[in-house]
Design an enzyme around this catalytic site. Structure first.
Site, mmCIF file in Angstrom:
data_model
loop_
_atom_site.group_PDB
_atom_site.id
_atom_site.type_symbol
_atom_site.label_atom_id
_atom_site.label_comp_id
_atom_site.label_asym_id
_atom_site.label_seq_id
_atom_site.Cartn_x
_atom_site.Cartn_y
_atom_site.Cartn_z
ATOM 1 N N LYS A 22 11.460 -1.602 6.192
ATOM 2 C CA LYS A 22 12.251 -1.802 4.965
ATOM 3 C C LYS A 22 11.610 -2.888 4.092
ATOM 4 C CE LYS A 22 15.411 -4.881 4.173
ATOM 5 N NZ LYS A 22 16.021 -5.968 3.834
ATOM 6 N N ASN A 23 11.220 -4.006 4.699
ATOM 7 C CA ASN A 23 10.737 -5.118 3.875
ATOM 8 C C ASN A 23 9.334 -4.889 3.304
ATOM 9 O OD1 ASN A 23 13.143 -6.412 4.004
ATOM 10 N ND2 ASN A 23 12.539 -7.921 5.550
ATOM 11 N N CYS A 116 21.536 -10.499 0.597
ATOM 12 C CA CYS A 116 22.418 -11.156 1.575
ATOM 13 C C CYS A 116 22.598 -12.636 1.249
ATOM 14 C CB CYS A 116 21.806 -11.054 2.978
ATOM 15 S SG CYS A 116 21.734 -9.377 3.618
ATOM 16 N N ARG A 121 18.462 -19.308 -1.646
ATOM 17 C CA ARG A 121 17.475 -18.316 -2.064
ATOM 18 C C ARG A 121 16.942 -18.522 -3.492
ATOM 19 N NH1 ARG A 121 18.640 -12.559 0.787
ATOM 20 N NH2 ARG A 121 16.401 -12.750 1.069
ATOM 21 N N ASP A 304 14.715 -12.922 11.000
ATOM 22 C CA ASP A 304 15.495 -11.680 10.905
ATOM 23 C C ASP A 304 15.933 -11.148 12.270
ATOM 24 O OD1 ASP A 304 15.100 -11.903 8.225
ATOM 25 O OD2 ASP A 304 13.542 -10.373 8.091
ATOM 26 N N ARG A 396 22.051 -0.932 4.562
ATOM 27 C CA ARG A 396 20.990 -1.318 3.630
ATOM 28 C C ARG A 396 19.641 -1.386 4.328
ATOM 29 N NH1 ARG A 396 22.243 -6.741 1.516
ATOM 30 N NH2 ARG A 396 20.029 -6.497 1.170
HETATM 31 N N1 EPU Z 1 12.131 -20.259 -0.926
HETATM 32 C C1 EPU Z 1 12.183 -21.221 -1.904
HETATM 33 N N2 EPU Z 1 11.697 -20.898 -3.144
HETATM 34 C C2 EPU Z 1 11.160 -19.688 -3.420
HETATM 35 C C3 EPU Z 1 11.112 -18.703 -2.406
HETATM 36 C C4 EPU Z 1 11.618 -19.025 -1.154
HETATM 37 O O1 EPU Z 1 12.659 -22.320 -1.684
HETATM 38 O O2 EPU Z 1 10.737 -19.471 -4.568
HETATM 39 C C5 EPU Z 1 12.689 -20.575 0.411
HETATM 40 C C6 EPU Z 1 13.922 -19.702 0.715
HETATM 41 O O3 EPU Z 1 15.082 -20.213 0.144
HETATM 42 C C7 EPU Z 1 13.925 -19.705 2.222
HETATM 43 C C8 EPU Z 1 12.432 -19.707 2.565
HETATM 44 O O4 EPU Z 1 11.762 -20.212 1.410
HETATM 45 O O5 EPU Z 1 14.534 -20.843 2.712
HETATM 46 C C9 EPU Z 1 11.867 -18.336 2.939
HETATM 47 O O6 EPU Z 1 11.971 -17.440 1.878
HETATM 48 P P1 EPU Z 1 10.988 -16.201 1.638
HETATM 49 O O7 EPU Z 1 10.639 -16.215 0.203
HETATM 50 O O8 EPU Z 1 9.899 -16.205 2.649
HETATM 51 O O9 EPU Z 1 11.964 -15.005 1.928
HETATM 52 P P2 EPU Z 1 12.218 -13.724 1.040
HETATM 53 O O10 EPU Z 1 10.937 -13.207 0.529
HETATM 54 O O11 EPU Z 1 13.330 -13.956 0.080
HETATM 55 C C10 EPU Z 1 11.857 -12.041 2.998
HETATM 56 C C11 EPU Z 1 12.682 -10.949 3.624
HETATM 57 C C12 EPU Z 1 13.800 -11.579 4.436
HETATM 58 C C13 EPU Z 1 13.218 -12.517 5.486
HETATM 59 C C14 EPU Z 1 12.308 -13.557 4.822
HETATM 60 C C15 EPU Z 1 11.605 -14.452 5.816
HETATM 61 C C16 EPU Z 1 12.520 -9.170 2.012
HETATM 62 C C17 EPU Z 1 13.171 -8.368 0.960
HETATM 63 N N3 EPU Z 1 13.255 -10.126 2.570
HETATM 64 O O12 EPU Z 1 12.761 -12.736 2.142
HETATM 65 O O13 EPU Z 1 14.453 -10.504 5.083
HETATM 66 O O14 EPU Z 1 14.252 -13.179 6.161
HETATM 67 O O15 EPU Z 1 11.317 -12.891 4.019
HETATM 68 O O16 EPU Z 1 10.841 -13.688 6.695
HETATM 69 O O17 EPU Z 1 11.380 -8.926 2.379
HETATM 70 C C18 EPU Z 1 16.252 -9.319 6.019
HETATM 71 O O18 EPU Z 1 15.505 -8.337 6.092
HETATM 72 O O19 EPU Z 1 17.369 -9.390 6.579
HETATM 73 C C19 EPU Z 1 15.811 -10.483 5.236
HETATM 74 C C20 EPU Z 1 16.644 -11.389 4.767
#
Ligand code: EPU
Length: 417
Positions: A22-23, A116, A121, A304, A396
């Site tokens: 999915k991701n 979520c 975020r 995750d 989802r």
């Molecule tokens: N962060 C910041 N600023 C940013 C971006 C991130 O402070 O501009 C912080 C976030 O708040 C968090 C950490 O960095 O504390 C990690 O965030 P990351 O950007 O790595 O996560 P993401 O890209 O929003 C993806 C997956 C998540 C998974 C995370 C970590 C997708 C759509 N989502 O999220 O998946 O937990 O990477 O591996 O790819 C899930 O599938 O249930 C899920 C939440």
């Protein structure tokens, strides 16, 4: 309203075939618009998050055809218009349209993404990356307007190895003039999958999967054929279910290296695993040893899987500790596990789980996707019936979860109430 009804304590035996990630898919679908003609992506899971992204593509004017596991996208007729809030709010990954529209048209207007509620975020690192490439970012109410006369390669250091920021910067930089370097880039397998996809289109990206990614801008990207990697989180979720209820449960179509942080913990706990080239077989042991787990970026223990994994620790003989270091608010499943009979206390970002405890079927609520997965696993091990509300979160991210689990012996159904 739909709920999941699960009658627990059924042995799980047979084979579960893992779907495409999915991701990865949620980044590949928006990335497709960077091409100038047909892009075919196969092994795309049929989950509501991928449907929501197709809806955004169609809203923009792309031709989207879905055929069983593949999706064919022709972006030729796209009109770069504002993405309305009701579409962007459906999921977090709508933010990948920021990078892809900016990368293709030097301009994007969209509302804050949804997803979520597992933490604040913010997307500051994405925006910092766009600005480094020469874009200006304006925020009006909840709308982002990102604009550039021209995008130019730059060296960008990420304060945190963010998955989303790494992908979004790759998308924006792929057609920029000159060379972009992302330092402290995320190394998750999904990053490699997206970089391979862009390279299949004609991009010049090297270093994906390491903490330094180099992107040499190209003028044009063509259509291509691409395959999504297996979903390591789905694989991990069912492996955990097998560690609790499995009798030769086979988890098929996986890349075992992608879930090594989990399998090594399972082995430490005493779970019997046979790991093949693209599958594993899991058996429940008689006893589980306690563990300490800290979530980390890849290749560390994935956040995750933290929530599903916690269910397993309720069976350990003694005290286990799980520390969540990625998200500030990812323990929302805990009150429900405790309602089912677990003994879990939280202090800051640490959960202490005292076991072994027997879980009893209850009425619970999926507050987010992986909290939902953890409640499904808890229900599979619990005595009696569990009713899970808010199952749209689960749907989802898990393709055919009901069919997949019933096929290996679980008793689970979706009911309309
Ligand atoms: N962060 C910041 N600023 C940013 C971006 C991130 O402070 O501009 C912080 C976030 O708040 C968090 C950490 O960095 O504390 C990690 O965030 P990351 O950007 O790595 O996560 P993401 O890209 O929003 C993806 C997956 C998540 C998974 C995370 C970590 C997708 C759509 N989502 O999220 O998946 O937990 O990477 O591996 O790819 C899930 O599938 O249930 C899920 C939440």
């Amino acid at each position: 309203m739909k709920v999941l009804e699960i009658t627990g304590c059924q042995e799980l035996k047979g084979t579960i075939r893992i779907s495409g990630a999915k991701n990865s898919s949620v980044a590949l679908i928006p990335a497709a618009i960077l091409a100038d003609d047909d892009v075919t992506i196969c092994n795309v899971p049929d989950v509501t998050d991928t449907d929501s992204l197709s809806e955004i593509l169609e809203f923009l004017g792309a031709d989207v055809r879905r055929a069983s596991e593949s999706i064919v996208i022709n972006p030729k007729n796209i009109i770069n218009k504002e993405i309305p809030e009701e579409l962007s709010q459906k999921l977090r990954a709508s933010y990948y349209f920021m990078g892809s529209l900016l990368g293709k048209y030097n301009h994007v207007e969209m509302y804050f993404p949804g997803g979520c509620s597992i933490g604040a975020r913010p997307i500051n690192l994405h925006l910092k990356g766009f600005e480094a490439l020469g874009a200006t970012v304006k925020i009006e109410d909840d709308k982002y307007i990102v604009d550039a006369k021209e995008l130019k390669g730059a060296t960008i250091y990420l304060d945190f190895a963010s998955v989303g920021a790494t992908i979004n910067i790759m998308l924006a930089a792929v057609k920029a003039k000159g060379t972009t370097v992302i330092d402290n880039a995320a190394k998750e397998p999904e990053i490699v999958n997206v970089a391979t996809f862009l390279n299949n289109m004609g991009a010049k990206i090297t270093g994906a999967g390491t903490s330094r990614i180099k992107i040499e801008g190209v003028k044009e990207l063509k259509g291509c054929f691409h395959e999504v990697i297996p979903d390591r989180i789905e694989a991990g979720t069912y492996t955990i279910a097998g560690a609790l209820m499995g009798n030769y449960l086979k988890i098929d179509n996986i890349i075992p290296e992608h879930i090594e942080a989990l399998t090594s913990k399972l082995i430490e706990m005493g779970v019997e695993l046979e790991i093949g080239e693209d599958y594993l077989i899991v058996n429940r042991p008689n006893k589980y040893k306690t563990v300490t787990v800290q979530t980390q970026v890849f290749p560390g223990f994935p956040t995750d899987l933290q929530q599903p994994f916690m269910v397993l620790t309720t069976k350990c003989n003694g005290k286990s500790i799980i520390e969540e270091t990625i998200w500030e608010n990812r323990f929302m499943h805990v009150p429900y596990l405790n309602k089912m009979g677990a003994n879990i206390t939280i202090a800051g970002n640490k959960a202490t789980i005292k076991g072994p405890t027997e879980l009893i079927g209850s009425e619970v609520e999926a507050t987010d996707l992986r909290a939902g997965a953890s409640l499904v696993i808890a229900a599979l091990t619990a005595k009696g019936k569990t009713i899970i509300h808010n199952i749209e979160h689960i749907l989802r991210g898990y393709e055919n979860i009901v069919e997949k689990l019933n096929d290996v012996g679980a008793k689970i159904e979706i009911k309309e109430i």
